[in-house]
Write a protein that holds these residues in place. Structure first.
Motif, PDB file in Angstrom:
ATOM      1  N   ARG A   7       0.816  -1.210   0.000  1.00 45.05           N
ATOM      2  CA  ARG A   7       0.000   0.000   0.000  1.00 45.05           C
ATOM      3  C   ARG A   7       0.850   1.261   0.000  1.00 45.05           C
ATOM      4  N   ASP A   8       2.063   1.129   0.496  1.00 44.09           N
ATOM      5  CA  ASP A   8       3.016   2.237   0.503  1.00 44.09           C
ATOM      6  C   ASP A   8       4.294   1.771  -0.171  1.00 44.09           C
ATOM      7  N   THR A   9       4.950   2.665  -0.897  1.00 43.05           N
ATOM      8  CA  THR A   9       6.234   2.318  -1.489  1.00 43.05           C
ATOM      9  C   THR A   9       7.312   2.327  -0.414  1.00 43.05           C
ATOM     10  N   GLY A  10       8.374   1.570  -0.692  1.00 43.85           N
ATOM     11  CA  GLY A  10       9.452   1.507   0.290  1.00 43.85           C
ATOM     12  C   GLY A  10      10.266   0.243   0.139  1.00 43.85           C
ATOM     13  N   ALA A  11      10.889  -0.179   1.229  1.00 53.51           N
ATOM     14  CA  ALA A  11      11.741  -1.361   1.251  1.00 53.51           C
ATOM     15  C   ALA A  11      10.903  -2.630   1.057  1.00 53.51           C
ATOM     16  N   PRO A  12      11.547  -3.784   0.833  1.00 50.73           N
ATOM     17  CA  PRO A  12      10.786  -5.018   0.622  1.00 50.73           C
ATOM     18  C   PRO A  12       9.800  -5.353   1.735  1.00 50.73           C
ATOM     19  N   ASP A  13      10.028  -4.830   2.940  1.00 52.47           N
ATOM     20  CA  ASP A  13       9.135  -5.133   4.058  1.00 52.47           C
ATOM     21  C   ASP A  13       7.728  -4.580   3.872  1.00 52.47           C
ATOM     22  N   GLY A  38       7.592 -14.128 -12.322  1.00 53.42           N
ATOM     23  CA  GLY A  38       8.962 -13.691 -12.551  1.00 53.42           C
ATOM     24  C   GLY A  38       9.192 -12.307 -11.962  1.00 53.42           C
ATOM     25  N   VAL A  39      10.375 -12.092 -11.393  1.00 52.25           N
ATOM     26  CA  VAL A  39      10.699 -10.811 -10.764  1.00 52.25           C
ATOM     27  C   VAL A  39      11.772 -10.109 -11.586  1.00 52.25           C
ATOM     28  N   ASN A  40      11.525  -8.840 -11.912  1.00 48.53           N
ATOM     29  CA  ASN A  40      12.442  -8.027 -12.693  1.00 48.53           C
ATOM     30  C   ASN A  40      12.876  -6.803 -11.887  1.00 48.53           C
ATOM     31  N   PRO A  41      13.991  -6.172 -12.262  1.00 55.56           N
ATOM     32  CA  PRO A  41      14.368  -4.925 -11.587  1.00 55.56           C
ATOM     33  C   PRO A  41      13.251  -3.890 -11.573  1.00 55.56           C
ATOM     34  N   ASP A  43      10.217  -4.343 -11.120  1.00 56.14           N
ATOM     35  CA  ASP A  43       9.262  -4.652 -10.056  1.00 56.14           C
ATOM     36  C   ASP A  43       9.697  -4.057  -8.724  1.00 56.14           C
ATOM     37  N   TRP A  44      10.975  -4.231  -8.373  1.00 51.40           N
ATOM     38  CA  TRP A  44      11.402  -3.661  -7.082  1.00 51.40           C
ATOM     39  C   TRP A  44      11.527  -2.148  -7.180  1.00 51.40           C
ATOM     40  N   GLN A  45      11.858  -1.633  -8.351  1.00 50.37           N
ATOM     41  CA  GLN A  45      11.925  -0.184  -8.510  1.00 50.37           C
ATOM     42  C   GLN A  45      10.541   0.446  -8.333  1.00 50.37           C
ATOM     43  N   ALA A  46       9.513  -0.191  -8.902  1.00 52.73           N
ATOM     44  CA  ALA A  46       8.144   0.310  -8.718  1.00 52.73           C
ATOM     45  C   ALA A  46       7.742   0.238  -7.251  1.00 52.73           C
ATOM     46  N   ARG A  47       8.067  -0.871  -6.602  1.00 58.22           N
ATOM     47  CA  ARG A  47       7.750  -1.016  -5.172  1.00 58.22           C
ATOM     48  C   ARG A  47       8.462   0.044  -4.339  1.00 58.22           C
ATOM     49  N   SER A  48       9.671   0.402  -4.739  1.00 59.42           N
ATOM     50  CA  SER A  48      10.440   1.409  -4.014  1.00 59.42           C
ATOM     51  C   SER A  48       9.994   2.830  -4.328  1.00 59.42           C
ATOM     52  N   GLY A  49       9.252   3.002  -5.432  1.00 62.97           N
ATOM     53  CA  GLY A  49       8.858   4.340  -5.854  1.00 62.97           C
ATOM     54  C   GLY A  49       9.899   5.033  -6.707  1.00 62.97           C
ATOM     55  N   ILE A  50      10.852   4.266  -7.240  1.00 64.07           N
ATOM     56  CA  ILE A  50      11.919   4.847  -8.060  1.00 64.07           C
ATOM     57  C   ILE A  50      11.456   4.947  -9.506  1.00 64.07           C
ATOM     58  N   GLY A  51      11.159   6.173  -9.937  1.00 64.52           N
ATOM     59  CA  GLY A  51      10.788   6.388 -11.328  1.00 64.52           C
ATOM     60  C   GLY A  51       9.437   5.837 -11.723  1.00 64.52           C
ATOM     61  N   HIS A  52       8.681   5.344 -10.779  1.00 63.35           N
ATOM     62  CA  HIS A  52       7.381   4.749 -11.078  1.00 63.35           C
ATOM     63  C   HIS A  52       6.371   5.268 -10.050  1.00 63.35           C
ATOM     64  N   PRO A  53       5.722   6.399 -10.303  1.00 64.79           N
ATOM     65  CA  PRO A  53       4.762   6.911  -9.321  1.00 64.79           C
ATOM     66  C   PRO A  53       3.633   5.919  -9.071  1.00 64.79           C
ATOM     67  N   LYS A  54       3.314   5.717  -7.815  1.00 67.55           N
ATOM     68  CA  LYS A  54       2.265   4.764  -7.440  1.00 67.55           C
ATOM     69  C   LYS A  54       0.900   5.346  -7.796  1.00 67.55           C
ATOM     70  N   ARG A  55       0.092   4.570  -8.541  1.00 67.05           N
ATOM     71  CA  ARG A  55      -1.174   5.067  -9.075  1.00 67.05           C
ATOM     72  C   ARG A  55      -2.396   4.476  -8.384  1.00 67.05           C
ATOM     73  N   GLU A 326      17.344  -6.977  -6.054  1.00 68.44           N
ATOM     74  CA  GLU A 326      18.045  -5.746  -5.699  1.00 68.44           C
ATOM     75  C   GLU A 326      19.527  -6.018  -5.444  1.00 68.44           C
ATOM     76  N   GLY A 327      19.834  -7.171  -4.889  1.00 69.56           N
ATOM     77  CA  GLY A 327      21.210  -7.544  -4.600  1.00 69.56           C
ATOM     78  C   GLY A 327      21.952  -8.102  -5.797  1.00 69.56           C
TER      79      GLY A 327
END
Length: 339
Positions: A7-13, A38-41, A43-55, A326-327
């Motif tokens: 519901r909120d962007t941020g770390a994997p937690d 399948g997991v792609n970069p 996906d974690w970038q969107a979850r983190s809010g990097i370059g992908h505004p949450k809609r 991410e790692g």
């Protein structure tokens, strides 16, 4: 159904396993019982809010996956029920991706998976394979579609040949008839690029990689599929033929890009930036058709023996899957959705 949401962007937690109602397909849509996600970069970038505004207030992540069609909406052939499919861009512009037991996508984003092709392969296609196709079809004097023989006589350099996109570049380019050179950063990754089908592998951290590539391709490389433009541009220009193309789909490491303009001009080089999501429907549809044909030909196998190790997590450990991507885990990170 079980689903992963945030519901909120941020770390994997921020990822949570929840129960949600099973979605219903609308007109032109299919519902898929997901087997593997399948997991792609991205996906974690969107979850983190990097370059992908949450809609959306709540998001189920992941663009790619594979499973079985179990319901169809109005206007979709009911004969598709029971069809095994691979999915792409499931969460693009939608709140529900493939990190759930069921997902709904437009029917054209559920591509038939032929007999003999497993769900692992299906979940590993999507973003990497379609991006690789785009990278291989943007040259001014090259093909805009791939098929056996389409790249005959061409030399393709796959930068980062042990990565998911680099792996797909090697496989698709070889299927299309190119001579394929992969660059890597270690002997272990060299083994993976070779297993993927690269004819030649060069460790860019040792010796004189430009001279080694020039020995392989005296007239220069026709096309470079680039994953780290800032770090590799000088090498790319040193080995590119006059009129060649550098197609760049990422800038891993984030190093600033310093462009030698006179040298690039003298080469009449094409520097093509690309991203799958804004490539347009025509380019994506062509990529889907050609990738599907390569799958039917058995040209895109996955697994360590084929140069792409599979790193697996159960659905309730999707956060760990994100941490792995991410790692920079070597190989393709998959989430097993079905028991």
């Amino acid at each position: 159904m079980k689903a992963i949401v945030y519901r909120d962007t941020g770390a994997p937690d921020v990822l949570r396993l929840v129960d949600r109602d099973r979605p219903e397909p609308g007109p032109g849509e299919v519902r898929v019982r997901v087997a593997v996600s399948g997991v792609n970069p991205t996906d974690w970038q969107a979850r983190s809010g990097i370059g992908h505004p949450k809609r959306f207030a709540e998001v189920t992540p992941h663009l790619d996956g594979a499973g079985t069609v179990d319901a169809v909406g109005e206007g979709v052939d009911r004969g598709r029920v029971g069809q095994r499919v691979w999915l792409f861009m499931a969460a693009a512009g939608r709140p529900t991706g493939t990190a759930a037991e069921f997902t709904v996508v437009p029917a054209e984003q559920a591509v038939p998976l032929p007999d003999g092709a497993g769900f692992d392969l299906g979940a590993a296609l999507g973003v990497p394979a379609l991006t690789a196709h785009r990278a291989l079809t943007v040259a001014e004097d090259g093909p805009d579609r791939l098929r056996p023989g389409a790249l005959e006589g061409k030399v393709v350099l796959a930068a980062g040949g042990a990565g998911a996109v680099g792996h797909a570049v090697i496989q698709l380019a070889r299927w299309a008839g190119a001579t394929v050179v992969g660059t890597v950063s270690s002997p272990a990754k060299a083994g993976l690029a070779t297993a993927a089908g690269a004819h030649h592998v060069v460790d860019y951290r040792r010796g004189d990689p430009a001279a080694e590539i020039r020995r392989i391709a005296p007239q220069g490389v026709d096309l470079v599929a680039e994953v780290a433009l800032g770090a590799n541009l000088a090498l790319d220009l040193a080995v590119l033929r006059t009129g060649g193309t550098i197609s760049t789909y990422a800038n891993d490491g984030g190093r600033p890009v310093e462009l030698d303009v006179p040298r690039t001009m003298v080469l009449n080089a094409r520097l093509q930036f690309l991203v799958l999501y804004t490539a347009g429907p025509r380019a994506r549809a062509a990529a889907v058709e050609d990738v599907a044909a390569a799958v039917r030909d058995g040209a895109l196998p996955v697994g360590e023996e084929h140069g792409l190790p599979l790193v697996r997590f159960p659905l309730d450990r999707t956060a760990d899957a994100h941490r792995a991507v991410e790692g920079r885990a070597v190989g393709k990170v998959l989430v097993d959705v079905a028991p």
